[in-house]
Write a protein that holds these residues in place. Structure first.
Motif, short mmCIF file in Angstrom:
data_model
loop_
_atom_site.label_atom_id
_atom_site.label_comp_id
_atom_site.label_asym_id
_atom_site.label_seq_id
_atom_site.Cartn_x
_atom_site.Cartn_y
_atom_site.Cartn_z
N SER A 466 0.83 -1.20 0.00
CA SER A 466 0.00 0.00 0.00
C SER A 466 0.87 1.25 0.00
O SER A 466 0.55 2.24 -0.68
CB SER A 466 -0.92 0.00 1.23
N THR A 467 1.96 1.23 0.75
CA THR A 467 2.85 2.40 0.77
C THR A 467 3.40 2.67 -0.62
O THR A 467 3.45 3.81 -1.08
CB THR A 467 4.00 2.16 1.77
N SER A 498 4.37 6.06 10.00
CA SER A 498 4.97 5.46 8.81
C SER A 498 3.93 4.92 7.84
O SER A 498 4.25 4.51 6.74
CB SER A 498 5.93 4.33 9.22
N THR A 517 -4.19 -4.03 5.13
CA THR A 517 -5.22 -3.97 4.10
C THR A 517 -6.15 -5.16 4.30
O THR A 517 -5.69 -6.26 4.58
CB THR A 517 -4.57 -4.04 2.71
#
Ligand SMILES: Nc1nc2c(ncn2[C@@H]2O[C@H](COP(=O)(O)OP(=O)(O)OP(=O)(O)O)[C@@H](O)[C@H]2O)c(=O)[nH]1
Length: 869
Positions: A466-467, A498, A517
């Motif tokens: 996701s990051t 973060s 997620t």
């Protein structure tokens, strides 16, 4: 050798499907060893003896029993026998991890006797993977404690001797202090069959440690400890505050969480009339959100009983102005009566019934006096139905006229009919959209060429999927600086700084609280060369079904691997390999391997090469062609080599001379293949949206084959109901048509919402998908396969069923039948099996569909449907 490693040379393509002979006539004697079994037993006994060596002194009978038990799996038998016959060595206590220390600080607990209830065999078999995956199963989910880990670590048997040995399920007690409802909400992938029966007998004497969200690899220990210590207190305070401070805000946030759109600001102006788009007045962020998925409506038989308008009731006492405003129907009925000026003012412009009487001020006597007038003529419904019938009969005879032909009043003096007369049919009844009869293949071929592709982002939990996607959207300016700053503030306030970029994708409050997620998040972006749809899949093993749903919509996959120390290795034991196999099983051919978090290993070239060689070998065994697999080093958190090339000042990364991740995506998109638009239309419904005013029912999903345009009539299966396509959207833009490969939203009319659920199929009614109850499939077994209960997954569809018969074991290379009617299919073998669904309702599947078989939360096989009935 594990099942994962035996995937060599398996091609899931339809090619060769016809080449197998089918012969089900031969039955083998049940209860006795066949000649082949005896021979296999003899050979495997020798292998086991060799593996054990002389000093173990295990009897032949014990060896053969183990082989029989493990279906001739030599490695498992050896492991079992070693465990049984090796005296346990006291192990050195494992050094406490940061998580252990944090948990201990939060909830001081001594190791209790909780483990004692568990049978020794289960304890041993579960201990190692649980300790290794303590974060994943326990602290991560908030149900395990430091005591669990410490105790498990003391009990560890010899390391698992088998590469890729599948991790067992977490033991039931991990969920023992969780009410069943909460368990299901935490882990929807966990079936009652797999966990709930074990829930009951478990008793814990001490409370569990608190939830420790966040990443083990990146969170600071001091913060974790502080978080853990303050958690209980904060939880109680936050819950109370959240409940009381702002109920309205909370509900809007939770609704907002479930919506998808590219730009809130745009939707606020454009979509006022769509109830599924909730505008959060306070929010000015423009980061992409997720559309609300309809909570699968329960399918009920269609009923003709429409809700009746409320009739005025006799009330002896006087009515006052405090009564509620009348319904439009009531106002229509009563409009002939004098109308108070108060209502005239209030309703002046917005109401269609300007002369309508305020029913609130009508007395019972007045109603009775005028009742006979009201019902002298036909009812409004009758008038409308008559007009509709007339309109449709005239439409069939003459060309459609643009001028609306309103219903003629039968009694011009009657108030009711006069009122209704002012309405046109078009105002009252949604017109069926007329097809423009577009030649879609020709139009598509002549469109300005800009390839589009959807890709699913897969990989082990917390490897940074996701990051990385958040960073991609941010650097491509799909998400603006202000939104990211806001997310940063919110994330920092909750001790998860973060995760700010990950929150661009993880938009639900549950995902943000847990730091993982849960469901597929969809987003769109565009480069100068291509348009893309991102399907960000969950990495946690509990949500593999959601990951399968994402894989089924993707043209290629982005496999994210954490390069930091030990993370890559734990991913291999976790979901990295499982996800790769599943996307291949879903028909995905290309993979971009994003070797992520390179900043955490100092852009070490050797580390990158090590990962490339191990993953490359595995992917080729899994059936991916070498030229379809591309490796890119990157760091989602810092943004290095994601959209922008590596800066020259990054001397550590001087060895990388190729482009950044985004240019690799563009190359893959162009290689995604051609589309056959002339095949019958198929779309698997991924999400259902309902409640909008202009578009009361919409569905989204990937067009699997063929094409669709506004005005087309489609068949919804398994409900066997037709629907008309009113309008189409692609990437949030109106479109005239949608073609195979595109993820489209179809706005539908002429169908009730209860006939559509995610997983259903919309298809060409002339060449429809049939509802079936049994099918045969050629599958690759990831685990030993028996006649057993399974969940059949295809995209969003998952249905309970069972493997009814094992028809044959097939040669992997040629597809020829090697053995008919096997008693068991070994892990790694290819077999033809017959599968039957549990329910009486047929399931829409057809030949050529790819299915995944799961059991008790584990993927056990995947393959292609060869025949249906
Ligand atoms: N050092 C470093 N940390 C990263 C990088 N990318 C992600 N992280 C951290 O890894 C943690 C997990 O990131 P996520 O993006 O939530 O991981 P994920 O794979 O999407 O997790 P799931 O979707 O739950 O499977 C977060 O704390 C991130 O800040 C990176 O490039 N470098």
């Amino acid at each position: 050798m594990s099942g994962h490693r035996r995937v060599k040379d398996i091609d899931y393509d339809e090619d060769g499907l016809d080449s197998y002979e089918e012969d089900h006539s031969e039955e083998e004697g049940a209860g006795e060893l066949s000649v082949e079994d005896k021979e296999q037993m003899r050979q495997n006994t020798i292998l086991v003896k060799e593996a054990l060596g002389d000093e173990h002194g295990v009897s032949e009978q014990a060896i053969q029993e183990a082989l029989w038990h493990y279906y001739y799996d030599v490695a498992k038998s050896v492991a079992y026998l070693k465990n049984q016959h090796t005296p346990k060595q006291p192990k050195k206590p494992k050094q406490e991890s940061r998580f252990d220390r944090a948990a201990a600080a939060a909830t001081p607990m001594k190791a209790s006797s909780e483990w004692d209830w568990c049978p020794e065999e289960s304890a041993i078999s579960l201990a190692r993977p649980l300790a290794q995956d303590h974060y994943q199963y326990g602290a991560y989910a908030g149900f395990a404690t430091q005591a669990d880990t410490v105790r498990l670590t003391h009990e560890l048997p010899d390391p698992y001797p088998l590469p890729g040995y599948p991790l067992p399920e977490p033991p039931p007690y991990y969920f023992s202090n969780v009410p069943p409802g909460a368990l299901l909400s935490y882990a929807p992938g966990i079936t009652s069959r797999s966990y709930l029966p074990d829930y009951v007998p478990v008793r814990r004497t001490q409370p569990r440690g608190p939830l420790l969200g966040g990443s083990a690899s990146t969170a600071k220990p001091s913060k974790l400890a502080a978080l853990a210590a303050a958690r209980k207190k904060k939880d109680a305070e936050q819950k109370a505050a959240a409940r009381t401070v702002d109920e309205g805000h909370k509900s809007s946030v939770s609704l907002l969480d479930r919506l998808a759109k590219k730009d809130i600001g745009a939707v606020e102006t454009r979509e006022e009339n769509k109830s599924w788009v909730v505008t959060q007045a306070a929010s000015t962020s423009s980061y992409p959100l997720r559309r609300k998925r309809d909570p699968s409506p329960v399918r009920t038989p269609p009923t003709s009983d429409a809700p009746q308008a409320k009739q005025p009731e006799e009330k002896p006492q006087e009515q006052t102005d405090l009564r509620a405003m009348p319904s439009i129907f009531a106002q229509t009925i009563c409009f002939a009566l004098p109308r108070p000026s108060r209502v005239e003012q209030k309703q002046s412009d917005s109401m269609p019934y300007l002369s309508c009487h305020d029913y609130a001020t009508t007395t019972v006597t007045e109603v009775n006096r005028t009742k006979s007038d009201f019902f002298a003529g036909p009812s409004p419904d009758d008038v409308v139905l008559n007009a509709q019938a007339k309109a449709s009969s005239s439409k069939s005879k003459q060309a459609p006229s643009k001028k609306p032909s309103g219903p003629k009043s039968e009694d011009g003096t009657n108030g009711v009919t006069n009122g209704v007369e002012k309405l046109s049919v078009e105002d009252t009844i949604p017109q069926r959209t007329r097809s423009k009869n577009l030649d879609i293949p020709a139009l598509y071929a002549s469109r300005p060429y800009k390839p589009s592709a959807s890709f699913v982002v897969i990989g082990h939990v917390d490897h940074g999927k996701s990051t990385l996607m958040g960073r991609l959207l941010y650097d491509l300016k799909v998400v603006d600086q202000r939104s990211v700053d806001k997310l940063r503030r919110e994330a920092t306030n909750t001790g998860k700084g973060s995760f700010a970029l990950a929150w661009v994708m993880d938009s639900t409050s549950e995902e943000r609280e847990r730091g993982v997620t849960v469901d597929i998040a969809m987003n769109h972006f565009e480069t100068s060369k291509c348009t893309f749809t991102i399907l960000d899949a969950p990495g946690h093993k509990d949500f593999v079904p959601n990951m399968i749903a994402g894989a089924s919509q993707a043209d290629f996959a982005v496999l994210v691997i954490d390069a930091s120390t030990n993370a890559f290795e734990s991913g291999l034991r976790g979901q990295t390999k499982e996800h790769a196999l599943l996307v291949r099983s879903a028909g995905v051919r290309g993979v971009v391997v994003a070797v992520n978090k390179m900043d955490a290993c100092g852009w070490n070239k050797e580390r990158f090469e090590e990962i490339r060689s191990q993953i490359g070998a595995f992917l080729s065994l899994a059936g991916f062609k070498e030229e379809s697999v591309v490796f890119v080093p990157c760091a989602g958190l810092t943004g290095e080599n994601v959209v922008h090339s590596l800066l020259p000042c990054n001397t550590q990364a001087g060895w990388w001379h190729h482009g950044p991740l985004v240019s690799t995506l563009e190359t893959q998109a162009r290689a995604s293949g051609t589309l056959d638009l002339r095949r019958p239309f198929r779309l698997q419904v991924s999400d259902v949206f309902r409640g909008g005013i202009t578009n009361p029912l919409s569905v989204s999903g990937k067009v699997e084959q063929g094409a669709v345009q506004a005005g087309d009539v489609l068949l919804a299966q398994p409900a066997s109901q037709t629907a008309c396509v009113k309008a189409i959207e692609i990437d949030n833009e109106a479109a005239d048509y949608a073609v195979a490969g595109q993820i489209a939203t179809l706005h539908l009319t002429d169908i009730e919402a209860q006939h559509l659920r995610s997983g259903d199929i919309l298809c060409d009614p002339t060449k429809a998908v049939k509802n079936i109850t049994t099918f045969t499939a050629k599958v690759l077994a990831f685990e030993a396969l028996l006649p057993q209960g399974v969940d059949v997954h295809r995209g969003r569809l998952h249905v309970p069923g069972r493997v009814k018969r094992l028809l044959a074991v097939l040669d992997k290379g040629t597809g020829q039948v090697v053995k008919k009617q096997p008693r068991v299919v070994q892990a790694g073998a290819v077999a033809r099996v017959s599968i039957e669904f549990d329910g009486e309702v047929g399931i829409p599947l057809e030949v050529g569909n790819r299915v995944v078989l799961r059991n008790a939360g584990e993927t056990i096989a995947a393959g292609l449907i060869e025949g249906v009935s």
